[in-house]
Design an enzyme around this catalytic site. Structure first.
Site, mmCIF file in Angstrom:
data_model
loop_
_atom_site.group_PDB
_atom_site.id
_atom_site.type_symbol
_atom_site.label_atom_id
_atom_site.label_comp_id
_atom_site.label_asym_id
_atom_site.label_seq_id
_atom_site.Cartn_x
_atom_site.Cartn_y
_atom_site.Cartn_z
ATOM 1 N N GLU A 1 -7.258 0.532 -4.159
ATOM 2 C CA GLU A 1 -7.183 0.421 -2.695
ATOM 3 C C GLU A 1 -8.489 -0.083 -2.063
ATOM 4 O OE1 GLU A 1 -5.850 4.323 -1.683
ATOM 5 O OE2 GLU A 1 -3.842 3.970 -2.497
ATOM 6 N N ASP B 1 0.880 -1.174 0.000
ATOM 7 C CA ASP B 1 0.000 0.000 0.000
ATOM 8 C C ASP B 1 0.913 1.218 0.000
ATOM 9 O OD1 ASP B 1 -1.737 2.073 0.489
ATOM 10 O OD2 ASP B 1 -2.269 1.453 2.524
ATOM 11 N N LYS C 1 2.761 11.300 -3.364
ATOM 12 C CA LYS C 1 1.723 10.568 -4.097
ATOM 13 C C LYS C 1 0.773 11.527 -4.813
ATOM 14 C CE LYS C 1 -1.816 7.002 -3.246
ATOM 15 N NZ LYS C 1 -2.291 6.035 -2.243
ATOM 16 N N ASP D 1 -13.040 5.100 1.607
ATOM 17 C CA ASP D 1 -11.587 5.166 1.786
ATOM 18 C C ASP D 1 -11.116 6.622 1.750
ATOM 19 O OD1 ASP D 1 -8.854 4.956 1.724
ATOM 20 O OD2 ASP D 1 -8.751 3.613 0.005
#
Length: 605
Positions: free
Chosen positions: A148, A9, A71, A170
């Protein structure tokens, strides 16, 4: 077992790795003993590269050399000044992946080459390709890119085989996704997904930072915005306050000696209540509503059809976020999964499936059983894919939420008579006009046979693989001429830059290994020097004058190097330290033996 495929992850704030062991996914602890690794990279003034906890720990004293939340820049053409040159987001992300790879190898005891890496469900083609490139630079064969929320559902579905529709909500450090997923007996199918790639914990932190800076300015008339070190301390305090406000009604921020004026040091002593925090971030929480409703509508269900709502990502610990989920769904969200770890665990399940490892799964009857490749994963593409046609229209070829992989072809023709070339403009997004969507690639098909407008037939084919990465082909059916590309937007790295980054990463790995050896040498020398000092104190009188002088001389030559500042030691100093330590070890061997015998006899007494 050398064909292990780990799950990673790669998060905005923290990253995590896991592996399948005994049919169950387990978290791989990092070298520092943590279960998650901060997604932070730093370059020190001495040229040293730090990753993870060590990088985060020194951020205050090296704010300009520390990079976090990279990211959010994946899939863009931005460059970050770091370590003396400009680097791409892929290179910085590769450094985090290299750290996770190294920690996994230390945990497993063998080399790791393959991985499944997760991305936000709403990542577009460029961002997915950038993530895959980062894996390559880190020396990983990225076997699969999965979403994810889908990974979280995999982790959940392993122990909950009862057929049901679940929602995965999420909210991570930098991105927000909501997915509707159907879990059957051995099948996990994504029905729809929607999200926001610029909504996450970083935004909540920023609101607290702005509040603290504003309150501090009101009190002291000092603007902290241009003080990098002070702002880094405020950012860290804001993140800590956010965490505290998940369980407390008030958080206190105490930052002594935050800045300096002519009158002396100035301290920050402020507090923020949960209600103030909720007022500051109300619009951020509200922004999750539209993706939530879109995902439900695309899946063709209502909240009443949901069996469970899973909270994923550290930001779902915020009470206002949990209350928003309760309002939207009419149910209490499940707390059965660790929001920081479940995505990596699900990626490890997918890795185990690809490696053919047996899984321990719960069937519909609730009984756990071992089965090989038991879980089938059916993921979807988050955004529609189109090509531009006459009038600037985005003509859709693949709709969002289509199950992967997808193969689709459509026949087009020329817009002008005697046209010998067409440009294929590939787009991603939901808007009807091409200009309002994201360009993810362009290429030309030449050599079309001259003919009146509308006569040539050009077949355009879209192939979207299981990673959500697109390949487009165009073929003139009249001449057979064809052109094919794997989409690489301008933000993606060309092959030569990837290869250069790989070599750079290998060079850093070699430097890290040298630093490790130097540290081990220094520790060994310090240990021997300390032992010799103790032995001389206890047994020195038993030596003759020549032996005593020789040992003391060798000890002094070792300590001369050890007394130098570690930053000033050069490679040749370490070579000299190694040879002088070997000399001391040889000359002091009789003394050390006497000392050990003396210690043993005293213990026996």
């Amino acid at each position: 077992m050398t064909d292990t495929i780990i799950g990673i992850d790669l998060g905005t704030t923290n990253s995590c790795a896991a592996v399948l062991e005994g049919g169950k996914p387990v978290i791989i602890p990092n070298a520092e003993g943590g279960r998650t690794t901060p997604s932070v990279v730093a370059f020190t003034r001495l040229g040293e590269r730090l990753v993870g906890e060590m990088a985060k720990r020194q951020a205050v004293t090296n704010a300009s050399g520390t990079i976090s939340s990279i990211k959010r820049q994946m899939g863009t053409d931005s460059r970050i000044e770091a370590g003396g040159r400009k680097r791409t987001p892929q290179e910085i992300s590769a450094m985090i992946l290299s750290k996770l790879k190294q920690d996994a190898e230390g945990y497993l005891g063998h080399e790791v080459t393959d991985a499944v890496i997760t991305v936000p469900a709403y990542f577009n083609d460029s961002q997915r390709q950038a993530t895959k490139d980062a894996g390559r630079i880190a020396g990983l064969n990225v076997r699969r890119i999965i979403n994810e929320p889908t990974a979280a559902a995999l982790a959940y579905g392993l122990d909950h085989g009862t057929p049901q529709k679940i929602m995965v909500y999420d909210l991570g450090g930098g991105t927000f996704d909501v997915s509707i997923i159907e879990i059957g007996d051995g099948v996990i199918e994504v029905l729809s997904t929607c999200g926001d790639n610029h909504l996450g914990g970083d935004d909540f932190d920023r609101r607290i930072v702005n509040y603290l800076v504003s309150e501090f300015k009101n009190q002291t008339k000092i603007n902290l915005q241009k003080d990098l070190a002070a702002m880094q301390r405020v950012r860290e305090a804001a993140e800590k306050a956010k965490v505290e406000l998940s369980s407390a009604n008030i958080a206190y921020v105490s930052l002594p000696f935050l800045t300096q004026t002519r009158s002396g040091p100035v301290h920050m002593e402020l507090s923020i209540t949960r209600s103030t925090f909720e007022q500051l971030t109300r619009d951020l929480v509200e922004r999750t509503t539209l993706p939530f409703q879109t995902a439900l509508n695309d899946a063709g269900i209502t909240p009443r059809n949901l069996g469970r709502v899973l909270l994923v990502g550290g930001s779902t610990r915020i009470p206002a976020v949990q209350e928003k989920v309760r309002q939207l769904t009419g149910m209490q969200p499940s707390r059965g999964l660790n929001p920081d770890e479940c995505v990596a665990l699900g990626a490890a399940v997918q890795g185990g499936t690809l490696a053919g490892a047996p899984l321990t799964v719960a069937g519909a009857d609730g009984v756990s059983r071992r089965a090989k490749n038991e879980i089938l994963l059916l993921d979807v593409t988050p955004l529609s894919l189109s090509i531009e046609t006459v009038g600037g229209v985005a003509t859709r070829l693949i709709d969002r939420n289509s199950t992967l992989p997808v193969h689709y072809s459509q026949i087009f023709t020329t817009a002008s008579s005697f046209q010998t070339m067409v440009e294929i403009h590939v787009l991603q997004g939901e808007r009807p006009m091409a200009r309002d969507n994201k360009t993810i690639g362009r290429f030309r098909l030449t050599g079309i046979k001259r003919a009146p407008r509308g006569v040539p037939q050009i077949e355009v084919t879209f192939d979207l693989d299981t990673n959500g990465i697109l390949k487009v082909a165009a073929r003139d059916l009249g001449t057979g001429r064809a052109q094919e590309i794997t989409i690489a937007a301008s933000s993606n790295l060309p092959e030569e830059e990837i290869q250069r980054a790989i070599l750079d990463a290998q060079e850093y790995a070699a430097q890290d290994e040298v630093r490790k050896q130097h540290l081990q040498q220094r520790n060994a020398s310090e240990t021997l020097a300390a032992e010799c000092k103790n032995a001389l104190t206890v047994c020195g009188k038993q030596l003759d004058r020549f032996q005593s002088r020789k040992i003391k001389g060798d000890l002094a030559s070792v300590e001369r190097i050890l007394h130098k500042k570690i930053q000033k030691l050069k490679p040749e100093d370490y070579d000299s330290l190694a040879s002088r330590t070997a000399q001391l070890k040889q000359s002091s061997a009789p003394l050390i033996q006497m000392y050990e015998q003396r210690m043993d006899s005293e213990q026996d007494l």
